[in-house]
Design a protein around this motif. Structure first.
Motif, PDB file in Angstrom:
ATOM      1  N   VAL A   1     -33.971   9.008 -21.432  1.00 45.09           N
ATOM      2  CA  VAL A   1     -34.332  10.421 -21.295  1.00 45.09           C
ATOM      3  C   VAL A   1     -35.845  10.569 -21.398  1.00 45.09           C
ATOM      4  O   VAL A   1     -36.453  10.213 -22.405  1.00 45.09           O
ATOM      5  CB  VAL A   1     -33.652  11.275 -22.384  1.00 45.09           C
ATOM      6  CG1 VAL A   1     -34.137  12.725 -22.309  1.00 45.09           C
ATOM      7  CG2 VAL A   1     -32.133  11.227 -22.222  1.00 45.09           C
ATOM      8  N   ALA A   2     -36.446  11.123 -20.329  1.00 42.70           N
ATOM      9  CA  ALA A   2     -37.882  11.359 -20.323  1.00 42.70           C
ATOM     10  C   ALA A   2     -38.217  12.844 -20.396  1.00 42.70           C
ATOM     11  O   ALA A   2     -39.341  13.215 -20.716  1.00 42.70           O
ATOM     12  CB  ALA A   2     -38.503  10.752 -19.053  1.00 42.70           C
ATOM     13  N   HIS A   3     -37.234  13.695 -20.079  1.00 39.22           N
ATOM     14  CA  HIS A   3     -37.433  15.144 -20.149  1.00 39.22           C
ATOM     15  C   HIS A   3     -36.101  15.753 -20.582  1.00 39.22           C
ATOM     16  O   HIS A   3     -35.143  15.813 -19.802  1.00 39.22           O
ATOM     17  CB  HIS A   3     -37.872  15.689 -18.785  1.00 39.22           C
ATOM     18  CG  HIS A   3     -38.393  17.092 -18.835  1.00 39.22           C
ATOM     19  ND1 HIS A   3     -37.585  18.181 -19.109  1.00 39.22           N
ATOM     20  CD2 HIS A   3     -39.649  17.595 -18.659  1.00 39.22           C
ATOM     21  CE1 HIS A   3     -38.300  19.282 -19.084  1.00 39.22           C
ATOM     22  NE2 HIS A   3     -39.562  18.962 -18.810  1.00 39.22           N
ATOM     23  N   ILE A   4     -36.046  16.235 -21.813  1.00 37.69           N
ATOM     24  CA  ILE A   4     -34.776  16.674 -22.391  1.00 37.69           C
ATOM     25  C   ILE A   4     -34.183  17.854 -21.644  1.00 37.69           C
ATOM     26  O   ILE A   4     -32.975  17.900 -21.380  1.00 37.69           O
ATOM     27  CB  ILE A   4     -34.964  16.991 -23.882  1.00 37.69           C
ATOM     28  CG1 ILE A   4     -35.178  15.684 -24.667  1.00 37.69           C
ATOM     29  CG2 ILE A   4     -33.752  17.745 -24.431  1.00 37.69           C
ATOM     30  CD1 ILE A   4     -35.445  15.869 -26.136  1.00 37.69           C
TER      31      ILE A   4
ATOM     32  N   ASN B   1     -31.344   9.054 -30.001  1.00 38.82           N
ATOM     33  CA  ASN B   1     -31.569  10.417 -30.496  1.00 38.82           C
ATOM     34  C   ASN B   1     -31.887  11.385 -29.364  1.00 38.82           C
ATOM     35  O   ASN B   1     -31.456  12.545 -29.371  1.00 38.82           O
ATOM     36  CB  ASN B   1     -32.694  10.423 -31.533  1.00 38.82           C
ATOM     37  CG  ASN B   1     -32.274   9.806 -32.851  1.00 38.82           C
ATOM     38  OD1 ASN B   1     -31.082   9.758 -33.174  1.00 38.82           O
ATOM     39  ND2 ASN B   1     -33.236   9.318 -33.611  1.00 38.82           N
ATOM     40  N   ASN B   2     -32.660  10.921 -28.364  1.00 41.82           N
ATOM     41  CA  ASN B   2     -32.998  11.792 -27.242  1.00 41.82           C
ATOM     42  C   ASN B   2     -31.776  12.097 -26.372  1.00 41.82           C
ATOM     43  O   ASN B   2     -31.663  13.192 -25.814  1.00 41.82           O
ATOM     44  CB  ASN B   2     -34.114  11.169 -26.406  1.00 41.82           C
ATOM     45  CG  ASN B   2     -35.468  11.260 -27.103  1.00 41.82           C
ATOM     46  OD1 ASN B   2     -35.698  12.159 -27.906  1.00 41.82           O
ATOM     47  ND2 ASN B   2     -36.354  10.323 -26.810  1.00 41.82           N
ATOM     48  N   ILE B   3     -30.873  11.136 -26.252  1.00 41.45           N
ATOM     49  CA  ILE B   3     -29.624  11.406 -25.529  1.00 41.45           C
ATOM     50  C   ILE B   3     -28.816  12.457 -26.275  1.00 41.45           C
ATOM     51  O   ILE B   3     -28.284  13.401 -25.681  1.00 41.45           O
ATOM     52  CB  ILE B   3     -28.801  10.107 -25.368  1.00 41.45           C
ATOM     53  CG1 ILE B   3     -29.503   9.148 -24.407  1.00 41.45           C
ATOM     54  CG2 ILE B   3     -27.389  10.424 -24.860  1.00 41.45           C
ATOM     55  CD1 ILE B   3     -28.818   7.804 -24.259  1.00 41.45           C
TER      56      ILE B   3
ATOM     57  N   GLY C   1     -34.938  14.162 -15.285  1.00 42.81           N
ATOM     58  CA  GLY C   1     -35.515  13.816 -16.572  1.00 42.81           C
ATOM     59  C   GLY C   1     -35.083  12.470 -17.115  1.00 42.81           C
ATOM     60  O   GLY C   1     -35.203  12.233 -18.319  1.00 42.81           O
ATOM     61  N   ILE C   2     -34.569  11.577 -16.251  1.00 41.09           N
ATOM     62  CA  ILE C   2     -34.157  10.238 -16.676  1.00 41.09           C
ATOM     63  C   ILE C   2     -35.027   9.211 -15.973  1.00 41.09           C
ATOM     64  O   ILE C   2     -35.168   9.226 -14.749  1.00 41.09           O
ATOM     65  CB  ILE C   2     -32.673   9.972 -16.343  1.00 41.09           C
ATOM     66  CG1 ILE C   2     -31.777  11.068 -16.927  1.00 41.09           C
ATOM     67  CG2 ILE C   2     -32.248   8.600 -16.858  1.00 41.09           C
ATOM     68  CD1 ILE C   2     -31.742  11.100 -18.433  1.00 41.09           C
TER      69      ILE C   2
END
Length: 407
Positions: free
Chosen positions: A51-54, A169-171, A45-46
Protein backbone atom coordinates in the motif's frame (compact mmCIF):
# COMPACT_ATOMS: atom_id res chain seq x y z
CA UNK A 1 -27.97 -19.20 3.88
CA UNK A 2 -26.62 -22.71 4.45
CA UNK A 3 -23.77 -21.50 6.64
CA UNK A 4 -21.94 -18.41 7.82
CA UNK A 5 -20.51 -16.45 4.86
CA UNK A 6 -16.81 -15.85 4.44
CA UNK A 7 -15.08 -13.23 2.30
CA UNK A 8 -11.62 -13.46 0.74
CA UNK A 9 -9.91 -10.29 -0.49
CA UNK A 10 -6.87 -10.13 -2.78
CA UNK A 11 -5.37 -6.64 -2.99
CA UNK A 12 -3.02 -6.81 -5.98
CA UNK A 13 -0.94 -4.25 -7.81
CA UNK A 14 -3.33 -4.05 -10.76
CA UNK A 15 -6.58 -5.70 -9.58
CA UNK A 16 -8.42 -6.04 -6.27
CA UNK A 17 -10.58 -9.17 -6.20
CA UNK A 18 -13.21 -10.19 -3.66
CA UNK A 19 -14.99 -13.53 -3.27
CA UNK A 20 -17.88 -14.32 -0.89
CA UNK A 21 -18.79 -17.94 -0.20
CA UNK A 22 -20.81 -20.11 2.19
CA UNK A 23 -20.33 -23.78 3.17
CA UNK A 24 -23.03 -26.03 1.72
CA UNK A 25 -23.77 -27.70 5.08
CA UNK A 26 -24.27 -31.19 3.64
CA UNK A 27 -24.29 -33.64 6.60
CA UNK A 28 -21.95 -36.61 6.75
CA UNK A 29 -19.14 -35.21 4.61
CA UNK A 30 -16.58 -32.45 4.48
CA UNK A 31 -18.41 -29.20 3.59
CA UNK A 32 -17.95 -27.66 0.16
CA UNK A 33 -17.86 -23.95 -0.57
CA UNK A 34 -20.58 -22.37 -2.63
CA UNK A 35 -19.62 -19.12 -4.32
CA UNK A 36 -22.34 -16.49 -3.84
CA UNK A 37 -20.59 -13.21 -4.68
CA UNK A 38 -17.66 -11.98 -6.75
CA UNK A 39 -16.28 -8.47 -7.19
CA UNK A 40 -13.25 -6.79 -8.68
CA UNK A 41 -11.88 -3.32 -9.11
CA UNK A 42 -8.83 -1.71 -10.60
CA UNK A 43 -6.31 -1.26 -7.81
CA UNK A 44 -5.16 2.16 -6.79
CA UNK A 45 -2.44 3.18 -4.38
CA UNK A 46 -0.62 -0.18 -4.58
CA UNK A 47 3.03 -0.43 -5.59
CA UNK A 48 4.74 -3.81 -5.77
CA UNK A 49 2.02 -5.46 -3.66
CA UNK A 50 2.44 -2.77 -0.94
CA UNK A 51 0.00 0.00 0.00
CA UNK A 52 1.45 3.32 -1.13
CA UNK A 53 -1.70 5.44 -0.83
CA UNK A 54 -4.26 4.39 1.77
CA UNK A 55 -7.23 6.35 0.40
CA UNK A 56 -6.81 4.98 -3.13
CA UNK A 57 -6.33 1.42 -1.87
CA UNK A 58 -9.41 1.77 0.35
CA UNK A 59 -11.49 2.93 -2.62
CA UNK A 60 -10.54 -0.21 -4.58
CA UNK A 61 -11.35 -2.45 -1.60
CA UNK A 62 -14.71 -0.75 -1.11
CA UNK A 63 -15.60 -1.07 -4.80
CA UNK A 64 -14.68 -4.78 -5.07
CA UNK A 65 -16.40 -5.71 -1.79
CA UNK A 66 -19.61 -3.81 -2.55
CA UNK A 67 -19.84 -5.49 -5.96
CA UNK A 68 -19.43 -8.92 -4.32
CA UNK A 69 -21.94 -8.09 -1.55
CA UNK A 70 -24.47 -6.84 -4.09
CA UNK A 71 -24.20 -10.09 -6.04
CA UNK A 72 -24.47 -12.18 -2.86
CA UNK A 73 -27.29 -10.10 -1.40
CA UNK A 74 -25.58 -10.02 2.00
CA UNK A 75 -23.19 -7.90 4.04
CA UNK A 76 -20.16 -9.76 5.32
CA UNK A 77 -18.17 -9.41 8.52
CA UNK A 78 -14.38 -9.64 8.96
CA UNK A 79 -12.34 -10.40 5.83
CA UNK A 80 -9.59 -12.92 5.11
CA UNK A 81 -6.99 -10.91 3.23
CA UNK A 82 -4.00 -12.04 1.16
CA UNK A 83 -0.64 -10.39 1.64
CA UNK A 84 2.23 -10.66 -0.83
CA UNK A 85 5.40 -8.91 -1.87
CA UNK A 86 9.13 -9.32 -1.45
CA UNK A 87 8.97 -8.27 2.22
CA UNK A 88 7.70 -11.76 3.14
CA UNK A 89 10.22 -14.14 4.70
CA UNK A 90 9.91 -17.89 5.20
CA UNK A 91 11.80 -20.37 7.33
CA UNK A 92 11.47 -23.83 8.85
CA UNK A 93 11.53 -24.21 12.62
CA UNK A 94 11.60 -27.30 14.82
CA UNK A 95 9.59 -27.56 18.03
CA UNK A 96 10.19 -30.26 20.68
CA UNK A 97 8.33 -31.03 23.94
CA UNK A 98 8.59 -33.83 26.51
CA UNK A 99 5.38 -35.76 27.17
CA UNK A 100 5.85 -38.12 30.12
CA UNK A 101 4.68 -41.23 28.22
CA UNK A 102 1.04 -40.18 28.23
CA UNK A 103 -1.56 -39.84 25.49
CA UNK A 104 -0.92 -36.77 23.34
CA UNK A 105 -3.55 -34.05 23.73
CA UNK A 106 -4.45 -30.93 21.77
CA UNK A 107 -2.68 -28.97 24.49
CA UNK A 108 0.56 -30.84 23.74
CA UNK A 109 0.20 -30.02 20.06
CA UNK A 110 -0.42 -26.35 20.86
CA UNK A 111 2.67 -26.31 23.09
CA UNK A 112 4.97 -27.83 20.47
CA UNK A 113 3.72 -25.21 18.01
CA UNK A 114 4.42 -22.46 20.53
CA UNK A 115 7.99 -23.73 20.92
CA UNK A 116 8.44 -23.85 17.12
CA UNK A 117 7.22 -20.25 16.80
CA UNK A 118 9.71 -19.00 19.39
CA UNK A 119 12.10 -17.58 16.81
CA UNK A 120 13.78 -14.20 17.02
CA UNK A 121 12.21 -11.51 14.82
CA UNK A 122 13.45 -7.94 14.46
CA UNK A 123 11.25 -5.15 15.80
CA UNK A 124 10.02 -4.22 12.30
CA UNK A 125 8.73 -7.70 11.51
CA UNK A 126 5.65 -9.67 12.58
CA UNK A 127 4.80 -13.35 12.66
CA UNK A 128 2.20 -14.02 9.95
CA UNK A 129 1.43 -17.67 9.28
CA UNK A 130 2.47 -21.22 10.12
CA UNK A 131 2.04 -24.58 8.42
CA UNK A 132 2.87 -27.81 10.27
CA UNK A 133 4.81 -29.97 7.80
CA UNK A 134 4.72 -33.13 9.91
CA UNK A 135 4.87 -34.43 13.47
CA UNK A 136 7.28 -36.94 15.02
CA UNK A 137 6.50 -39.10 18.05
CA UNK A 138 9.61 -40.64 19.64
CA UNK A 139 11.47 -40.10 16.37
CA UNK A 140 8.84 -41.65 14.10
CA UNK A 141 7.87 -39.17 11.41
CA UNK A 142 5.26 -38.79 8.70
CA UNK A 143 2.45 -38.14 11.21
CA UNK A 144 -0.23 -35.62 10.26
CA UNK A 145 -2.16 -35.63 13.57
CA UNK A 146 -0.56 -37.09 16.73
CA UNK A 147 -3.50 -36.56 19.10
CA UNK A 148 -4.40 -39.81 20.87
CA UNK A 149 -1.00 -41.43 20.34
CA UNK A 150 1.42 -42.23 23.17
CA UNK A 151 5.06 -41.26 23.50
CA UNK A 152 7.62 -39.40 25.53
CA UNK A 153 8.76 -36.88 22.91
CA UNK A 154 6.72 -34.84 20.42
CA UNK A 155 8.36 -32.86 17.62
CA UNK A 156 7.04 -30.83 14.74
CA UNK A 157 8.59 -29.20 11.70
CA UNK A 158 6.76 -25.92 11.11
CA UNK A 159 6.97 -23.68 8.04
CA UNK A 160 6.84 -20.08 9.29
CA UNK A 161 6.11 -16.88 7.37
CA UNK A 162 6.79 -13.37 8.66
CA UNK A 163 6.08 -9.97 7.12
CA UNK A 164 6.93 -6.32 7.44
CA UNK A 165 4.92 -4.87 10.33
CA UNK A 166 4.42 -1.55 8.55
CA UNK A 167 3.16 -3.22 5.36
CA UNK A 168 0.65 -5.30 7.35
CA UNK A 169 -0.50 -2.25 9.33
CA UNK A 170 -1.07 -0.22 6.15
CA UNK A 171 -3.19 -3.00 4.67
CA UNK A 172 -5.27 -3.03 7.86
CA UNK A 173 -5.67 0.76 7.67
CA UNK A 174 -6.80 0.64 4.03
CA UNK A 175 -9.32 -2.13 4.71
CA UNK A 176 -10.57 -0.30 7.81
CA UNK A 177 -10.98 2.94 5.87
CA UNK A 178 -13.04 1.01 3.32
CA UNK A 179 -15.43 0.09 6.14
CA UNK A 180 -14.29 -3.48 6.84
CA UNK A 181 -12.19 -5.36 9.36
CA UNK A 182 -9.53 -8.01 8.81
CA UNK A 183 -9.99 -11.39 10.45
CA UNK A 184 -6.61 -12.69 9.32
CA UNK A 185 -3.76 -11.94 6.93
CA UNK A 186 -2.61 -14.97 4.93
CA UNK A 187 0.33 -15.28 2.48
CA UNK A 188 -1.22 -14.80 -0.95
CA UNK A 189 0.92 -17.49 -2.55
CA UNK A 190 -0.22 -20.18 -0.09
CA UNK A 191 -3.85 -19.13 -0.51
CA UNK A 192 -3.57 -19.40 -4.31
CA UNK A 193 -1.92 -22.80 -4.00
CA UNK A 194 -4.82 -23.99 -1.82
CA UNK A 195 -7.26 -23.07 -4.59
CA UNK A 196 -5.50 -24.49 -7.65
CA UNK A 197 -3.39 -27.48 -6.53
CA UNK A 198 -4.70 -30.95 -5.79
CA UNK A 199 -3.46 -33.12 -2.92
CA UNK A 200 -2.17 -35.67 -5.44
CA UNK A 201 -0.08 -33.00 -7.17
CA UNK A 202 1.39 -31.94 -3.82
CA UNK A 203 2.39 -35.53 -3.11
CA UNK A 204 4.21 -36.25 -6.38
CA UNK A 205 5.75 -32.79 -6.65
CA UNK A 206 4.42 -29.59 -8.21
CA UNK A 207 5.45 -25.95 -8.60
CA UNK A 208 2.83 -23.22 -8.56
CA UNK A 209 3.88 -20.08 -10.42
CA UNK A 210 1.61 -17.16 -9.56
CA UNK A 211 2.15 -14.27 -11.99
CA UNK A 212 0.91 -11.11 -10.34
CA UNK A 213 1.16 -7.52 -11.43
CA UNK A 214 4.61 -6.70 -10.04
CA UNK A 215 5.86 -10.00 -8.59
CA UNK A 216 5.83 -13.68 -9.43
CA UNK A 217 5.38 -16.07 -6.53
CA UNK A 218 6.73 -19.60 -6.55
CA UNK A 219 5.52 -22.37 -4.22
CA UNK A 220 6.87 -25.92 -4.51
CA UNK A 221 5.31 -28.98 -2.85
CA UNK A 222 6.67 -32.51 -2.61
CA UNK A 223 5.45 -35.42 -0.45
CA UNK A 224 2.55 -33.21 0.61
CA UNK A 225 4.88 -30.65 2.20
CA UNK A 226 6.09 -27.18 1.25
CA UNK A 227 9.62 -27.47 -0.10
CA UNK A 228 10.24 -23.92 -1.25
CA UNK A 229 8.63 -20.49 -1.44
CA UNK A 230 10.16 -17.75 -3.56
CA UNK A 231 9.19 -14.29 -4.77
CA UNK A 232 10.62 -12.79 -7.97
CA UNK A 233 10.52 -9.04 -8.55
CA UNK A 234 8.93 -9.31 -12.00
CA UNK A 235 5.31 -9.75 -13.05
CA UNK A 236 2.72 -8.94 -15.66
CA UNK A 237 3.29 -5.19 -15.37
CA UNK A 238 6.76 -5.71 -16.88
CA UNK A 239 5.06 -7.01 -20.02
CA UNK A 240 2.77 -3.98 -20.06
CA UNK A 241 5.69 -1.57 -19.67
CA UNK A 242 7.43 -3.23 -22.62
CA UNK A 243 4.27 -2.72 -24.70
CA UNK A 244 4.17 0.94 -23.64
CA UNK A 245 7.67 1.42 -25.06
CA UNK A 246 7.27 -0.80 -28.11
CA UNK A 247 3.90 0.54 -29.19
CA UNK A 248 4.26 4.14 -27.94
CA UNK A 249 0.97 4.03 -26.02
CA UNK A 250 -0.16 4.81 -22.48
CA UNK A 251 0.04 2.22 -19.73
CA UNK A 252 -3.76 1.90 -19.61
CA UNK A 253 -3.97 1.37 -23.37
CA UNK A 254 -1.14 -1.18 -23.24
CA UNK A 255 -3.07 -3.10 -20.55
CA UNK A 256 -6.20 -3.02 -22.69
CA UNK A 257 -4.36 -4.16 -25.82
CA UNK A 258 -2.64 -6.96 -23.90
CA UNK A 259 -5.95 -8.21 -22.53
CA UNK A 260 -7.78 -8.07 -25.87
CA UNK A 261 -5.10 -9.00 -28.40
CA UNK A 262 -2.04 -10.23 -26.49
CA UNK A 263 -0.67 -13.73 -27.07
CA UNK A 264 2.36 -15.33 -25.45
CA UNK A 265 3.84 -16.80 -28.63
CA UNK A 266 4.68 -15.28 -32.01
CA UNK A 267 3.62 -18.57 -33.61
CA UNK A 268 0.02 -17.85 -32.58
CA UNK A 269 -0.07 -14.38 -34.16
CA UNK A 270 -1.27 -13.69 -37.69
CA UNK A 271 1.50 -11.61 -39.31
CA UNK A 272 -1.10 -9.77 -41.40
CA UNK A 273 -3.43 -8.87 -38.54
CA UNK A 274 -3.49 -5.25 -37.40
CA UNK A 275 -5.42 -3.76 -34.48
CA UNK A 276 -6.27 -0.19 -33.61
CA UNK A 277 -4.86 1.33 -30.43
CA UNK A 278 -5.19 4.75 -28.86
CA UNK A 279 -2.13 6.94 -29.19
CA UNK A 280 -0.48 8.95 -26.42
CA UNK A 281 -2.32 12.14 -27.48
CA UNK A 282 -6.10 12.61 -26.97
CA UNK A 283 -8.12 11.47 -29.99
CA UNK A 284 -5.10 9.92 -31.68
CA UNK A 285 -5.36 6.32 -32.95
CA UNK A 286 -3.21 4.10 -35.11
CA UNK A 287 -2.80 0.50 -36.14
CA UNK A 288 -0.18 -1.87 -34.74
CA UNK A 289 0.81 -5.38 -35.70
CA UNK A 290 -0.46 -8.25 -33.51
CA UNK A 291 2.75 -10.07 -34.42
CA UNK A 292 4.83 -7.21 -32.97
CA UNK A 293 2.78 -7.34 -29.75
CA UNK A 294 3.28 -11.10 -29.56
CA UNK A 295 7.03 -10.73 -29.98
CA UNK A 296 7.20 -8.21 -27.11
CA UNK A 297 5.04 -10.35 -24.81
CA UNK A 298 6.86 -13.60 -25.58
CA UNK A 299 10.30 -12.08 -25.01
CA UNK A 300 9.43 -10.79 -21.53
CA UNK A 301 7.55 -13.94 -20.44
CA UNK A 302 10.42 -16.09 -21.66
CA UNK A 303 12.69 -14.06 -19.37
CA UNK A 304 10.26 -14.44 -16.46
CA UNK A 305 10.01 -18.21 -16.85
CA UNK A 306 13.77 -18.38 -17.23
CA UNK A 307 14.17 -16.74 -13.82
CA UNK A 308 11.72 -19.22 -12.26
CA UNK A 309 13.59 -22.10 -13.94
CA UNK A 310 16.85 -20.76 -12.53
CA UNK A 311 15.45 -20.65 -8.99
CA UNK A 312 14.11 -24.20 -9.25
CA UNK A 313 17.48 -25.35 -10.54
CA UNK A 314 19.34 -23.53 -7.76
CA UNK A 315 17.15 -25.20 -5.13
CA UNK A 316 17.60 -28.63 -6.74
CA UNK A 317 13.86 -28.98 -7.36
CA UNK A 318 13.61 -29.37 -11.15
CA UNK A 319 13.74 -33.14 -10.93
CA UNK A 320 11.15 -33.25 -8.13
CA UNK A 321 8.17 -31.98 -10.13
CA UNK A 322 6.30 -35.16 -11.00
CA UNK A 323 3.11 -33.15 -11.60
CA UNK A 324 4.90 -30.35 -13.41
CA UNK A 325 4.08 -26.65 -13.17
CA UNK A 326 0.76 -24.89 -12.55
CA UNK A 327 0.39 -21.29 -13.73
CA UNK A 328 -2.01 -18.90 -12.02
CA UNK A 329 -2.45 -15.20 -11.32
CA UNK A 330 -4.01 -12.54 -13.51
CA UNK A 331 -1.24 -12.53 -16.12
CA UNK A 332 -1.49 -16.31 -16.60
CA UNK A 333 -4.63 -15.83 -18.70
CA UNK A 334 -2.70 -14.89 -21.85
CA UNK A 335 -3.33 -17.20 -24.79
CA UNK A 336 -0.40 -19.52 -25.49
CA UNK A 337 1.28 -19.03 -22.11
CA UNK A 338 1.01 -22.73 -21.20
CA UNK A 339 2.83 -23.79 -24.38
CA UNK A 340 5.57 -21.20 -23.81
CA UNK A 341 6.07 -22.36 -20.21
CA UNK A 342 6.15 -26.01 -21.34
CA UNK A 343 9.07 -25.23 -23.64
CA UNK A 344 11.00 -23.44 -20.89
CA UNK A 345 10.40 -25.98 -18.08
CA UNK A 346 10.40 -29.13 -20.26
CA UNK A 347 7.64 -30.67 -18.13
CA UNK A 348 3.83 -30.74 -18.02
CA UNK A 349 2.27 -27.31 -17.49
CA UNK A 350 -1.37 -26.44 -16.90
CA UNK A 351 -3.41 -23.36 -16.09
CA UNK A 352 -4.53 -23.22 -12.46
CA UNK A 353 -8.06 -22.05 -11.69
CA UNK A 354 -10.13 -22.64 -8.52
CA UNK A 355 -11.89 -26.02 -8.58
CA UNK A 356 -14.20 -28.18 -6.45
CA UNK A 357 -16.67 -25.37 -5.75
CA UNK A 358 -20.43 -24.97 -5.94
CA UNK A 359 -22.84 -22.09 -6.44
CA UNK A 360 -21.54 -19.49 -8.89
CA UNK A 361 -18.30 -21.44 -9.34
CA UNK A 362 -17.92 -20.39 -12.97
CA UNK A 363 -17.53 -16.79 -11.79
CA UNK A 364 -14.17 -17.57 -10.17
CA UNK A 365 -12.81 -20.11 -12.65
CA UNK A 366 -10.13 -17.69 -13.79
CA UNK A 367 -6.52 -17.44 -12.62
CA UNK A 368 -7.02 -13.92 -11.23
CA UNK A 369 -9.43 -15.24 -8.56
CA UNK A 370 -7.11 -17.95 -7.23
CA UNK A 371 -5.93 -16.04 -4.16
CA UNK A 372 -9.32 -14.65 -3.10
CA UNK A 373 -10.95 -18.06 -3.50
CA UNK A 374 -8.07 -19.79 -1.73
CA UNK A 375 -8.55 -17.50 1.27
CA UNK A 376 -12.16 -18.70 1.59
CA UNK A 377 -11.00 -22.33 1.30
CA UNK A 378 -8.36 -21.69 3.97
CA UNK A 379 -11.14 -20.49 6.31
CA UNK A 380 -13.17 -23.61 5.51
CA UNK A 381 -10.18 -25.84 6.36
CA UNK A 382 -9.85 -24.16 9.76
CA UNK A 383 -13.56 -24.51 10.49
CA UNK A 384 -13.54 -28.19 9.50
CA UNK A 385 -10.43 -28.97 11.55
CA UNK A 386 -11.86 -27.16 14.58
CA UNK A 387 -15.07 -29.17 14.42
CA UNK A 388 -13.14 -32.43 14.07
CA UNK A 389 -11.03 -31.60 17.10
CA UNK A 390 -14.13 -30.77 19.12
CA UNK A 391 -15.39 -34.33 18.50
CA UNK A 392 -12.79 -36.73 19.95
CA UNK A 393 -12.51 -40.04 18.08
CA UNK A 394 -13.56 -43.32 19.62
CA UNK A 395 -11.01 -45.85 20.82
CA UNK A 396 -11.43 -47.81 17.60
CA UNK A 397 -10.94 -44.65 15.59
CA UNK A 398 -7.75 -43.81 17.48
CA UNK A 399 -6.38 -47.32 16.91
CA UNK A 400 -7.17 -47.14 13.20
CA UNK A 401 -5.50 -43.71 12.90
CA UNK A 402 -2.42 -45.01 14.74
CA UNK A 403 -2.16 -47.95 12.29
CA UNK A 404 -2.67 -45.65 9.30
CA UNK A 405 -0.03 -43.15 10.42
CA UNK A 406 2.70 -45.66 11.21
CA UNK A 407 2.09 -48.24 8.49
Amino acid sequence: MKGNPVAGLDIGTTKTCAVIAVPDGEPGRRPRLEIVGVGQARSGGIRREVVAHIDEAAAAVRSAMREAELMAGITVGPLWVGIGGDHLRTQSSLGVVALGDEEITRGDVAEVHRVARAVALSSDRAFLHEVAQEYLVDGRGGISDPVGMSGVRLETDVFLTSCSSSVANNIRKAVSKAGYRIQSLVPASLAAARAVLSEDEKEVGVAMVGIGGSTTELVVYRDGQIRHVGILAIGGSAVTRDLVKGLAVTFAEAERAKALHGVASVQLADPKEMVEVAGPSPGQTREVSVELMAHIVEERLDELFGLVHGELEKEGLLGELGAGVVLTGGSAALKGIVDLASRVFSCPVRLGTPAGLGGLAESVQRPRFATATGLCLHWLDIVHETRERASPPSLGGRIWRWIREFF
